[in-house]
Design a protein around this motif. Structure first.
Motif, PDB file in Angstrom:
ATOM      1  N   SER A 187      29.528  44.240  26.648  1.00 34.58           N
ATOM      2  CA  SER A 187      29.507  43.129  27.597  1.00 34.58           C
ATOM      3  C   SER A 187      30.160  41.887  27.010  1.00 34.58           C
ATOM      4  CB  SER A 187      28.060  42.821  27.996  1.00 34.58           C
ATOM      5  OG  SER A 187      27.454  43.951  28.603  1.00 34.58           O
ATOM      6  N   THR A 188      29.903  41.628  25.729  1.00 32.62           N
ATOM      7  CA  THR A 188      30.481  40.450  25.071  1.00 32.62           C
ATOM      8  C   THR A 188      31.991  40.562  24.981  1.00 32.62           C
ATOM      9  OG1 THR A 188      28.458  40.131  23.775  1.00 32.62           O
ATOM     10  CG2 THR A 188      30.474  39.103  22.942  1.00 32.62           C
ATOM     11  N   ALA A 189      32.475  41.717  24.506  1.00 30.65           N
ATOM     12  CA  ALA A 189      33.917  41.893  24.315  1.00 30.65           C
ATOM     13  C   ALA A 189      34.667  41.882  25.640  1.00 30.65           C
ATOM     14  CB  ALA A 189      34.179  43.201  23.564  1.00 30.65           C
ATOM     15  N   LEU A 190      34.190  42.658  26.615  1.00 30.23           N
ATOM     16  CA  LEU A 190      34.927  42.775  27.872  1.00 30.23           C
ATOM     17  C   LEU A 190      34.917  41.476  28.666  1.00 30.23           C
ATOM     18  CD1 LEU A 190      34.057  46.379  29.144  1.00 30.23           C
ATOM     19  CD2 LEU A 190      35.974  45.605  27.739  1.00 30.23           C
ATOM     20  N   ALA A 191      33.797  40.747  28.637  1.00 29.85           N
ATOM     21  CA  ALA A 191      33.776  39.467  29.336  1.00 29.85           C
ATOM     22  C   ALA A 191      34.834  38.529  28.769  1.00 29.85           C
ATOM     23  CB  ALA A 191      32.389  38.835  29.231  1.00 29.85           C
ATOM     24  N   GLU A 192      35.039  38.606  27.463  1.00 31.18           N
ATOM     25  CA  GLU A 192      36.030  37.744  26.818  1.00 31.18           C
ATOM     26  C   GLU A 192      37.452  38.163  27.143  1.00 31.18           C
ATOM     27  OE1 GLU A 192      37.780  36.838  22.342  1.00 31.18           O
ATOM     28  OE2 GLU A 192      35.955  38.034  22.585  1.00 31.18           O
ATOM     29  N   VAL A 193      37.737  39.463  27.113  1.00 26.91           N
ATOM     30  CA  VAL A 193      39.148  39.888  27.167  1.00 26.91           C
ATOM     31  C   VAL A 193      39.626  40.287  28.551  1.00 26.91           C
ATOM     32  CG1 VAL A 193      39.175  40.548  24.743  1.00 26.91           C
ATOM     33  CG2 VAL A 193      38.593  42.259  26.461  1.00 26.91           C
ATOM     34  N   ILE A 194      38.714  40.719  29.443  1.00 24.32           N
ATOM     35  CA  ILE A 194      39.159  41.046  30.809  1.00 24.32           C
ATOM     36  C   ILE A 194      38.380  40.295  31.879  1.00 24.32           C
ATOM     37  CG2 ILE A 194      40.004  43.335  30.144  1.00 24.32           C
ATOM     38  CD1 ILE A 194      37.503  44.513  31.573  1.00 24.32           C
ATOM     39  N   GLY A 195      37.383  39.492  31.468  1.00 30.00           N
ATOM     40  CA  GLY A 195      36.704  38.634  32.422  1.00 30.00           C
ATOM     41  C   GLY A 195      35.499  39.226  33.108  1.00 30.00           C
ATOM     42  N   VAL A 196      35.122  40.442  32.766  1.00 30.56           N
ATOM     43  CA  VAL A 196      33.934  41.064  33.345  1.00 30.56           C
ATOM     44  C   VAL A 196      33.325  41.985  32.292  1.00 30.56           C
ATOM     45  CG1 VAL A 196      35.273  42.964  34.388  1.00 30.56           C
ATOM     46  CG2 VAL A 196      33.003  42.410  35.295  1.00 30.56           C
ATOM     47  N   GLY A 197      31.995  41.966  32.157  1.00 30.83           N
ATOM     48  CA  GLY A 197      31.343  42.741  31.098  1.00 30.83           C
ATOM     49  C   GLY A 197      31.020  44.157  31.482  1.00 30.83           C
ATOM     50  N   LYS A 198      31.755  44.734  32.411  1.00 30.63           N
ATOM     51  CA  LYS A 198      31.536  46.102  32.873  1.00 30.63           C
ATOM     52  C   LYS A 198      32.831  46.892  32.776  1.00 30.63           C
ATOM     53  CE  LYS A 198      28.099  44.641  36.348  1.00 30.63           C
ATOM     54  NZ  LYS A 198      27.684  44.749  37.775  1.00 30.63           N
ATOM     55  N   GLY A 199      32.702  48.202  32.928  1.00 31.61           N
ATOM     56  CA  GLY A 199      33.871  49.065  32.938  1.00 31.61           C
ATOM     57  C   GLY A 199      34.693  48.885  34.191  1.00 31.61           C
ATOM     58  N   THR A 200      35.869  49.498  34.194  1.00 30.34           N
ATOM     59  CA  THR A 200      36.806  49.295  35.307  1.00 30.34           C
ATOM     60  C   THR A 200      37.126  50.578  36.067  1.00 30.34           C
ATOM     61  OG1 THR A 200      38.780  49.654  33.926  1.00 30.34           O
ATOM     62  CG2 THR A 200      37.899  47.406  34.029  1.00 30.34           C
TER      63      THR A 200
END
Length: 773
Positions: A187-200
């Motif tokens: 959640s921390t990494a994805l929120a930072e790099v793609i703007g949402v803390g979930k999968g795509t």
């Protein structure tokens, strides 16, 4: 060869899984009850499996469950109940000598129970009296921040929303949850790099993928229904690369128990390329793969990278190229344990694939560099535009059935200002704004005397948390501990001065409130929201639903000052969902959409190439190479789950896919490391961990040779949790580093203890260390 005639080491699942499923469910709940339960798991109009969060397909089979899901359901659906007489015969001190497996096997909690200050026995208490005592203790606190409210991932959306609503109207954001200990790094990494803390990704994307990367995940045990998805993708022509320190049967071959020919011995080879990376070597391995991608682009300019996507949607490509260019192959090979040629094989598969999905679980997140691991996976996919298109994307696989939904509902110690504003506007009170405690900080605060009351909505906090000796001491310092649970577990025996058990309905049971029968909703790993309706009669007439329990706690604590109509919400969950629709984005028309076949999917900006980051673009990041030089005689240990457990719930003592039977106190070692330590297979050893000058130990672990890289070791969670220092956690996310434990081995001086309490499972050489923290 197993006792059912199936060679369990040849392929995962198959006839062996079918026979064991029938044996366990029929043995636990009988033939008729088993048939009914198994026919309703994950079915439209049925109940959601209380196990993992893998989604259901649109074309659901008649048996939409796995062996481990059947274990979870039969475990919950037992008709055995714990009576007051049981607790009189079993004082807490005596229960503490029993194993976790034994505790869970005794049956369902049937009525509220209290262990009063100074007593060693749980005794019955009426619901209203229990609520009154909890409410009085909460109101007496000098500050609401002296209470903590923990949540397990099995809690429904409706219960989670009410729980956080109660806690925030009470006045605190102290809402740690099990995510803090698992996918917080994601959640921390994805929120930072793609703007949402979930999968795509969605489940449909697997039918379009050309390459599937599986990193730090063991689906055969932890997400078995995923293997059907992988089998279908493989038979369609997709390639699969598995990256894991342990060679896991569920990643190698699979026999689909729903196919007659597979029951007769046929199986599908799943993995095309299996890389047994060193524990902690993921950043180095991914950098090596990315380095090959850049080298290929240099050799064929404009033919490898997706320059249009990178220019339009990302920042940071030059810094990433410079970083991997500087990294030497010698260092990347040494840190990962994988040679350059094998890294290039993965890179070539990646470059040759139009659509790529990357899946991962705790094997990436529970390291000091867990956030960096997830960022590096994202870097790889961004290079060729594998985010935001069909058949491609990021797939963090969650380990509990609604752990993602709980976060969506606001179970978080660091809520956004936007969420709190919506809560204020809907309910007319000002929610607290300061951030609350996560799991690690909760333990610190308890030890320091800053937390007096601990309330847990499900879960087994004492067993799941790191540094078990510290966790025991922390909980013991509380004035009151409250557990909302279905079955007895270790956390009920590690208590504050006063302890209260509130028994709740299980996922399988009918929930009838004042307005009539109710259903709840859950969110799976791929952001699908769907219904779950239990059908069994409750194990006891005294059980209450989680929403009803939250409403009872809120009324007793907040009284007439509350701005929330708790009775109305508990009486009709449609009213809860109407409130959710007005507070949580994406849930508009919730009551209408949840009643549609299959439910509905939450929108995901990154899936649509709308990146809600600073600057509105996805971020390629530079992540320092992890360098760990182990001193002579040291190994790096990771904790794992067996095939006979779900999180801290122990169903049995076997781990048949790994060839381990009748024992959980085992350590898996490379045969050469066993020889170097002058040990022999089956010998008992003590494990001692080292972290920043402190040591911790567990005793009586049986040596088991296994296919694992040299210098690496594995042992079961939670038995090895005492080895994990409270201060050992991931940078950025504070996820405990359950998979980065430096240990030494020593021959045991005593026989192993198979029924040890948390306190005796782990011995810390620094008894006052908790106070220092």
């Amino acid at each position: 060869m197993s006792d059912d005639g199936n060679d369990d080491k040849s392929s995962a699942a198959g006839l062996g899984a079918v026979l064991r499923t029938l044996r366990r469910t029929i043995g636990a709940v009988g033939i008729t009850r088993s048939a009914h339960l198994l026919s309703r798991i994950n079915q439209e109009g049925g109940f959601d499996c209380p196990g993992c969060a893998w989604p259901e397909s649109g074309d659901r089979s008649f048996a939409e469950f796995c062996e481990n899901g059947a274990k979870a359901v039969s475990h919950e659906a037992t008709t055995a109940t714990l009576t007051p007489e049981f607790f009189r015969q079993w004082p807490v001190s005596r229960l503490g000598t029993q194993s976790d497996h034994w505790l869970e096997a005794q049956g369902r909690l049937a009525q509220p129970m209290i262990k009063r200050a100074g007593s060693d026995i749980y005794e019955p208490i009426e619901w209203d009296a229990a609520f009154a005592q909890i409410g009085a203790q909460l109101r007496a606190l000098p500050s609401p921040d002296e209470a903590v409210f923990y949540t397990s991932g099995r809690t429904s959306n409706e219960a989670a929303f009410l729980y956080q609503l109660f806690v925030r109207e009470f006045g605190t954001n102290n809402l740690p949850d099990c995510s803090n200990m698992c996918h917080e790094s994601t959640s921390t990494a994805l929120a930072e790099v793609i703007g949402v803390g979930k999968g795509t990704v969605s489940l449909d994307d697997f039918a379009l993928a050309d390459l599937i990367l599986i990193l730090g995940q063991n689906p055969g045990t932890n997400h078995p229904r995923m293997m059907i998805t992988l089998q279908r993708a493989k038979e369609r022509g997709a390639r699969i690369v598995s990256i894991n320190p342990l060679r896991e049967l569920g990643l190698v071959r699979f026999s689909n128990p729903q196919r007659p020919r597979d029951l007769l011995g046929h199986s599908t080879e799943l993995t095309d390329l299996y890389l047994q990376v060193r524990i902690g070597g993921d950043v180095a391995l991914l950098k090596g793969i990315i380095k090959h991608v850049f080298e290929a682009e240099l050799a064929r300019p404009g033919k490898v990278l997706d320059h249009g996507f990178l220019a339009t949607h990302t920042d940071g490509i030059e810094a990433l190229r410079d970083d991997v260019t500087r990294a030497s192959w010698e260092e990347l090979e040494a840190e990962s344990g994988i040679d350059r040629a094998r890294m290039r094989e993965v890179s070539d598969l990646y470059i040759g694939s139009g659509n790529v999905i990357a899946c991962w679980a705790m094997g990436l997140t529970q390291h000091k560099h867990g956030v960096a691991n997830v960022r590096e996976v994202t870097n790889l996919l961004l290079l060729r535009g594998n985010i935001g298109k069909a058949g491609a994307g990021l797939c963090p696989v969650r380990g509990h059935s609604n752990v993602q939904g709980d976060r969506t509902m606001g179970i978080c110690e660091r809520p956004s200002a936007e969420f709190l504003d919506r809560l204020r506007d809907e309910f007319g009170f000002e929610p607290p704004r300061p951030h609350g405690y996560d799991t690690v900080e909760t333990l610190r605060a308890m030890l320091a005397g800053r937390v007096q009351v601990f309330v847990a909505m499900g879960g087994n906090f004492a067993a799941a948390t790191p540094d078990s000796g510290v966790a025991v001491a922390a909980l013991a310092r509380c004035v009151l501990t409250v557990q909302i649970s279905t079955k007895l577990n270790r956390s009920h025996l590690v208590t504050g001065e006063t302890a209260i058990l509130l028994p709740t309905l299980g996922r399988t049971e009918r929930d009838v409130q004042r307005s009539g029968p109710q259903f709840v909703s859950v969110e799976d790993s791929m952001s699908m929201i769907h219904r779950s309706r239990g059908e069994l009669p409750p194990a006891s007439p005294l059980l209450r639903s989680e929403p009803a329990i939250v409403a009872g706690l809120a009324r007793a604590t907040l009284g007439k000052a509350s701005r929330v109509h708790w009775e109305e919400l508990a009486a009709d969950y449609d009213r809860v969902r109407d409130a959710i629709a007005r507070v949580v984005p994406g849930f508009e028309d919730f009551n209408l959409r949840i009643r549609s076949a299959g439910g509905f999917r939450l929108r995901n900006g990154a899936r649509e190439r709308r990146f809600k980051t600073d600057g509105g673009r996805a971020k390629l990041t530079v992540n320092p190479l992890t360098r760990r030089q182990l001193a002579p005689g040291r190994l790096l240990l990771m904790t794992i789950r067996s095939h006979d457990q779900f999180n801290t719930t122990i169903y049995g003592l076997d781990d048949r896919y790994r060839g381990v039977y009748g024992d959980r106190r085992v350590v898996l070692l490379n045969p050469d490391d066993i020889a170097a330590a002058r040990l022999t297979e089956g010998e008992r050893v003590d494990l001692r961990s080292e972290f920043e000058g402190t040591t911790r130990s567990v005793s009586g672990f049986r040596v088991v040779p296994y296919q694992i890289p040299r210098g690496c070791a594995a042992a079961y969670f939670p038995e090895a949790n005492p080895l994990v220092a409270l201060e050992s956690f991931a940078d950025g996310s504070r996820t405990p580093a359950y998979k980065s434990i430096v240990i030494t081995l020593a021959r045991s001086g005593a026989a192993p203890t198979d029924a040890a309490t948390l306190a005796t499972n782990g011995d810390t050489d620094n008894p006052d260390d908790g106070e220092k923290r």
